[in-house]
Motif scaffolding. Structure first.
Motif, PDB file in Angstrom:
ATOM      1  N   LYS A 146      26.409  53.951  75.969  1.00 19.73           N
ATOM      2  CA  LYS A 146      27.249  54.086  74.601  1.00 19.73           C
ATOM      3  C   LYS A 146      28.025  52.700  74.350  1.00 19.73           C
ATOM      4  CE  LYS A 146      30.543  57.033  72.403  1.00 19.73           C
ATOM      5  NZ  LYS A 146      31.372  58.139  72.635  1.00 19.73           N
ATOM      6  N   ILE A 150      29.403  51.199  70.834  1.00 21.58           N
ATOM      7  CA  ILE A 150      30.611  51.092  70.733  1.00 21.58           C
ATOM      8  C   ILE A 150      30.976  49.371  70.398  1.00 21.58           C
ATOM      9  CG2 ILE A 150      32.811  50.736  72.325  1.00 21.58           C
ATOM     10  CD1 ILE A 150      32.639  53.661  71.355  1.00 21.58           C
ATOM     11  N   ASP A 154      33.019  48.176  67.218  1.00 22.95           N
ATOM     12  CA  ASP A 154      33.979  47.454  67.110  1.00 22.95           C
ATOM     13  C   ASP A 154      33.858  46.132  66.086  1.00 22.95           C
ATOM     14  OD1 ASP A 154      36.396  46.435  67.842  1.00 22.95           O
ATOM     15  OD2 ASP A 154      35.633  45.355  69.385  1.00 22.95           O
ATOM     16  N   SER A 188      38.826  53.718  64.548  1.00 26.93           N
ATOM     17  CA  SER A 188      37.833  53.081  65.402  1.00 26.93           C
ATOM     18  C   SER A 188      38.225  52.442  66.596  1.00 26.93           C
ATOM     19  CB  SER A 188      37.117  51.928  64.393  1.00 26.93           C
ATOM     20  OG  SER A 188      36.309  52.322  63.392  1.00 26.93           O
ATOM     21  N   GLN A 191      38.602  54.899  69.324  1.00 27.55           N
ATOM     22  CA  GLN A 191      37.285  55.171  69.848  1.00 27.55           C
ATOM     23  C   GLN A 191      37.072  54.043  70.904  1.00 27.55           C
ATOM     24  OE1 GLN A 191      34.264  56.451  67.154  1.00 27.55           O
ATOM     25  NE2 GLN A 191      35.365  57.100  65.784  1.00 27.55           N
ATOM     26  N   VAL A 192      37.312  52.892  70.557  1.00 35.91           N
ATOM     27  CA  VAL A 192      36.925  51.749  71.632  1.00 35.91           C
ATOM     28  C   VAL A 192      37.596  52.122  72.895  1.00 35.91           C
ATOM     29  CG1 VAL A 192      36.971  49.524  72.018  1.00 35.91           C
ATOM     30  CG2 VAL A 192      36.307  50.199  69.765  1.00 35.91           C
ATOM     31  N   TYR A 195      36.575  54.923  74.782  1.00 40.23           N
ATOM     32  CA  TYR A 195      35.488  54.758  75.781  1.00 40.23           C
ATOM     33  C   TYR A 195      35.803  54.063  76.938  1.00 40.23           C
ATOM     34  CZ  TYR A 195      31.288  52.412  77.071  1.00 40.23           C
ATOM     35  OH  TYR A 195      30.138  51.973  77.748  1.00 40.23           O
TER      36      TYR A 195
END
Length: 456
Positions: A146, A150, A154, A188, A191-192, A195
């Motif tokens: 992933k 990602i 980004d 966003s 999400q980074v 991760y």
């Protein structure tokens, strides 16, 4: 003066490390089979089950040893009050059990079945550990892959936010659109960050099963020198596989013949059958033989008159006599009535046998149900994968079209970054479907006792 200036300018460049000085980070590759083997050797409970099997095997041998002869040595030395002589008695006894209907042979057969049940327990736990490791490995591999989507997300969110920020400064955006852009950018970034946590959690789960540390792959230049010098670990798995499911009846056959729970149920039924035989045999006679060999020394048994050397005084001195002896015997023991104890034990064993028979039938039903569920889940996942492949092809062609439009000047680099992020998301969704399909297949192989996988 010019020479000094050039020296001051080039001196820092001379101190910079060259490409020969920079040591690339060592990347270790870890396959699924390697992870499974390490997990199997790490689990203490599997090692404990191995020793449990050895214990039951030794117990079976000890039961069979009941038919071996036994040899006992007994020696007794005594002296009575007022007597100067010491009496001694030494004998060797050999005993041999000839036959018993509830003796060592029957107990050995029962203990051997118990050892086999313990051995199958180890196989069951081994298969469970294998499935758990495979599922954890695939989940960690998916998180590892992933990283590309990602990184694209980004980059796209950064470039999009900078463009919208510039438009907002020029007052070309209304308030609602700007707030929405800020919220999308924050999502966003979240999400980074999430991760990064997901990667650590996935690797730690795999580390726990394997019992060893796994270094995370990192492309960041902000890592410390110690972290950069650690060997990295890359999980290797080939998802490009053609699936050709066999018929459901074939998987039923694999499961019934290979799942360790099925023969284990049969072994438990045989144990109860031997318990019935032992209870019945306890009411029957047993035959034993024994032999005794020894010697007895007692001054009262015999005496010898020995004259003295002096003729004036006669004294009688008793010397002790040694009398050897032997004895052979064969005995028949038969418990005519034991208060119905063995009868109740036989009834208990009969009830336990019926219980194990019903449990065995339930195990077969459970195994078939597990195969049934995972088989149709695999068929369902194959259909979904075919549909997802069309989306994959569409996303690939769309990204190629966006690159052509960038070359023609119809879109900006920011638009291409957004298209790249969408394409990486489509790629990751494709990998997700492949991993889900592989998880379903491994669960089906576990339900079949891993026979099909071992065969391949």
């Amino acid at each position: 003066m010019v020479t000094i200036f050039l020296f001051a300018l080039l001196w820092p460049l001379a101190l910079m490390p060259t490409s020969k000085d920079i040591q690339p980070s060592i990347v270790k590759k870890l396959t699924m089979d390697d992870a499974v083997q390490r997990a199997l050797t790490h689990r203490p409970d599997l090692e404990a089950l191995r020793y449990a099997t050895q214990a039951w095997e030794s117990a079976a041998k000890s039961e069979r040893a009941g038919y071996f002869p036994t040899i006992d040595l007994a020696s007794n030395i005594s002296q009575s009050n007022g007597e100067n002589d010491i009496d001694s008695d030494t004998d060797i006894t050999v005993k041999q059990q000839i036959y018993s209907f509830a003796g060592p042979l029957q107990k050995y057969q029962r203990a051997k079945k118990i050892a086999q049940v313990s051995e199958l327990d180890k196989v069951i736990e081994t298969n469970k550990t294998r499935l758990e490791t495979e599922k954890t490995f695939l989940s960690a591999w998916l998180i590892q892959e992933k990283k590309k989507s990602i990184a694209a997300l980004d980059k796209s969110s950064q470039s999009t936010f900078e463009r919208q920020k510039h438009r907002n400064e020029l007052e070309k955006l209304d308030k609602d659109e700007w707030i929405k852009n800020v919220a999308d950018y924050a999502s966003s970034v979240a999400q980074v960050d999430q991760y990064k946590d997901d990667v650590i959690i996935a690797y730690k789960k795999l580390e726990f099963l394997m019992g060893e540390s796994l270094s995370l792959l990192s492309e960041s230049n902000e890592d410390s020198e110690v972290e950069q010098s650690l060997p990295k670990t890359r999980l290797i798995w080939n998802y490009k596989k053609k699936y050709k499911p066999e018929s459901l009846d074939t998987y039923y056959h694999y499961a019934i013949t290979s799942r360790p729970e099925v023969p284990q149920g049969l072994k438990k039924m045989e144990i109860e059958k031997w318990n019935i035989r032992l209870a019945q045999g306890a009411r029957l006679p047993e035959i034993n033989a024994s032999a005794n060999v020894g010697c007895l020394t007692n001054p009262n048994d015999a005496f010898v008159l020995v004259p003295t050397t002096s003729p004036e005084v006669e004294m009688n001195t008793r010397q002790r006599a040694i009398r050897p002896y032997w004895e052979l015997s064969v005995s028949l023991n038969w418990s005519i009535f034991d208060g119905l104890v063995t009868q109740y034990r036989e009834q208990q064993a009969e009830a336990d046998k019926v219980k194990e028979m019903l449990r065995h039938e339930q195990v077969i039903l459970d195994v078939k149900q597990q195969v049934h569920e995972r088989y149709y889940s695999l068929v369902k996942m194959l259909k979904q994968l075919r549909a997802q492949k069309l989306k994959y092809i569409h996303g690939k062609n769309h990204f190629k079209l966006m690159k052509q439009q960038l070359d023609l000047g119809k879109i900006s680099q920011v638009d291409l970054d957004a298209a790249s992020s969408d394409w990486k998301t489509v790629q990751f969704n494709w990998l997700t479907y492949n991993v889900d399909l592989a998880l379903t297949e491994h669960e089906l192989m576990w339900a079949c006792g891993y026979t099909k996988m071992n065969k391949d």
